[in-house]
Write an enzyme that holds these catalytic residues in place. Structure first.
Site, PDB file in Angstrom:
ATOM      1  N   SER A  99     -14.353 -21.321  -2.364  1.00  0.00           N
ATOM      2  CA  SER A  99     -13.660 -20.304  -2.005  1.00  0.00           C
ATOM      3  C   SER A  99     -12.943 -20.366  -0.563  1.00  0.00           C
ATOM      4  CB  SER A  99     -14.562 -19.152  -1.845  1.00  0.00           C
ATOM      5  OG  SER A  99     -15.428 -19.066  -0.811  1.00  0.00           O
TER       6      SER A  99
ATOM      7  N   ARG B  21     -23.153 -32.240   2.502  1.00  0.00           N
ATOM      8  CA  ARG B  21     -23.968 -33.605   2.870  1.00  0.00           C
ATOM      9  C   ARG B  21     -23.642 -34.018   4.350  1.00  0.00           C
ATOM     10  NH1 ARG B  21     -26.338 -37.017  -0.494  1.00  0.00           N
ATOM     11  NH2 ARG B  21     -25.611 -38.644   0.532  1.00  0.00           N
TER      12      ARG B  21
ATOM     13  N   ASN C 192     -16.291 -28.300  10.778  1.00  0.00           N
ATOM     14  CA  ASN C 192     -17.108 -27.725   9.684  1.00  0.00           C
ATOM     15  C   ASN C 192     -17.147 -26.391   9.862  1.00  0.00           C
ATOM     16  OD1 ASN C 192     -19.159 -27.941   8.005  1.00  0.00           O
ATOM     17  ND2 ASN C 192     -20.776 -27.411   9.498  1.00  0.00           N
TER      18      ASN C 192
ATOM     19  N   HIS D 227     -19.905 -22.932   9.418  1.00  0.00           N
ATOM     20  CA  HIS D 227     -21.267 -22.972   8.869  1.00  0.00           C
ATOM     21  C   HIS D 227     -21.735 -21.483   8.726  1.00  0.00           C
ATOM     22  CE1 HIS D 227     -25.471 -24.066   8.429  1.00  0.00           C
ATOM     23  NE2 HIS D 227     -25.728 -23.251   9.638  1.00  0.00           N
TER      24      HIS D 227
ATOM     25  N   ASP E  67     -24.963 -29.579  11.491  1.00  0.00           N
ATOM     26  CA  ASP E  67     -24.258 -28.460  12.053  1.00  0.00           C
ATOM     27  C   ASP E  67     -24.330 -28.415  13.594  1.00  0.00           C
ATOM     28  OD1 ASP E  67     -23.920 -27.706   9.371  1.00  0.00           O
ATOM     29  OD2 ASP E  67     -25.964 -26.909   9.278  1.00  0.00           O
TER      30      ASP E  67
HETATM   31  C1  GAR Z   1     -19.713 -21.366   3.034  1.00  0.00           C
HETATM   32  O1  GAR Z   1     -20.379 -20.223   3.274  1.00  0.00           O
HETATM   33  C2  GAR Z   1     -19.967 -22.512   4.014  1.00  0.00           C
HETATM   34  O2  GAR Z   1     -20.080 -21.710   5.360  1.00  0.00           O
HETATM   35  C3  GAR Z   1     -21.309 -23.004   3.912  1.00  0.00           C
HETATM   36  O3  GAR Z   1     -20.991 -23.285   2.461  1.00  0.00           O
HETATM   37  C4  GAR Z   1     -20.303 -21.982   2.098  1.00  0.00           C
HETATM   38  C5  GAR Z   1     -19.410 -22.771   0.890  1.00  0.00           C
HETATM   39  O4  GAR Z   1     -18.627 -21.758   0.232  1.00  0.00           O
HETATM   40  N1  GAR Z   1     -21.371 -24.468   4.499  1.00  0.00           N
HETATM   41  C6  GAR Z   1     -22.747 -24.687   4.848  1.00  0.00           C
HETATM   42  O5  GAR Z   1     -23.548 -24.249   4.475  1.00  0.00           O
HETATM   43  C7  GAR Z   1     -22.428 -26.256   5.578  1.00  0.00           C
HETATM   44  N2  GAR Z   1     -23.826 -26.270   6.458  1.00  0.00           N
HETATM   45  P1  GAR Z   1     -17.296 -22.221  -0.634  1.00  0.00           P
HETATM   46  O6  GAR Z   1     -17.584 -23.236  -1.440  1.00  0.00           O
HETATM   47  O7  GAR Z   1     -17.057 -20.934  -1.513  1.00  0.00           O
HETATM   48  O8  GAR Z   1     -16.365 -22.284   0.457  1.00  0.00           O
END
Ligand code: GAR
Length: 217
Positions: A13, A91, A107, A109, A145
């Site tokens: 997303s 990853r 990134n 997070h 992170d």
């Molecule tokens: C997001 O909320 C992002 O912050 C998180 O994964 C989700 C991906 O959503 N990332 C992490 O947790 C990284 N440590 P998306 O695939 O719908 O963009």
């Protein structure tokens, strides 16, 4: 036009929010590749729909993290990105990649770092009765992170005890802030001074060295 590569593992997303911003003329950049370690990632479909070059590097095909990163580095080097965006890329990257692209990887997070690196951030907010929850965008170092903070967006948790509802709010903030930060980087308003490892903000309001926004959502 800055060359952007997006790395993702799932729904994508955030990739969609970047694509929409580019299509609306709000990001002076183009996505030259979307790379996923997960062949099933829906984010790959989102990219293909826009005729964006997609690459899958299935981590299960590699013996260890280093071998996976060697393969990833090869693909990235060919794409020659100005900016690599980790948008739900689950990853951990080794220093081989983070050093090679120092100052070029960001990134997103779902927590107010340094609170809750890693997984299950929404549950941790509920378990700890936190007053605030939010998102962080940072330059990537070889630590999980971690790395110089660029921006955070927060909201008041109030009485919410529902993980899905927290996640929904987090996504809303991510989809607003990530494209904005990418645009600032593309036009040179934000960059990492690699010598000092400090983020530079030109004519932007920062609080304690990063952009801080509160959202009423
Ligand atoms: C997001 O909320 C992002 O912050 C998180 O994964 C989700 C991906 O959503 N990332 C992490 O947790 C990284 N440590 P998306 O695939 O719908 O963009």
């Amino acid at each position: 036009m800055k060359r952007i590569v997006v790395l993702l593992s799932g729904n994508g997303s955030n990739l969609q929010a970047i694509i929409d911003s580019i299509n609306n003329g709000n990001i002076n950049g183009r996505i030259v590749g979307v790379i996923s370690n997960n062949i099933e990632a829906f984010g790959l479909k989102r990219a293909q729909k826009e005729n964006i070059n997609t690459i899958t590097i299935n981590h299960l095909d590699y013996e260890n993290r280093q071998a996976f990163d060697d393969a990833l580095l090869k693909k990235l080097a060919i794409l020659a990105p100005d900016l690599i965006v980790l948008a739900g890329f689950m990853r951990i990257l080794t220093s081989k990649i983070t050093d090679y692209f120092n100052g070029k990887i960001i990134n997103i997070h779902p927590s107010l770092l340094p609170l809750y690196p890693g997984l299950h951030t929404h549950q941790k907010v509920i378990d700890n009765n936190d007053e605030k929850h939010g998102i962080s965008i940072h330059y990537v170092s070889s630590e999980l992170d971690a790395g110089p903070l660029i921006a955070q967006g927060n909201f008041n948790v109030g009485e919410i005890k529902d993980k899905e509802l927290l996640e929904e709010k987090i996504h809303k903030i991510e989809h607003l802030m990530l494209p904005l930060v990418i645009q600032y980087i593309c036009i040179g308003t934000i960059y990492l001074d690699v010598k000092s490892n400090n983020v530079v903000f030109k004519n932007l309001d920062v609080i304690n060295g990063s952009i801080q926004k509160n959202y009423e959502i």
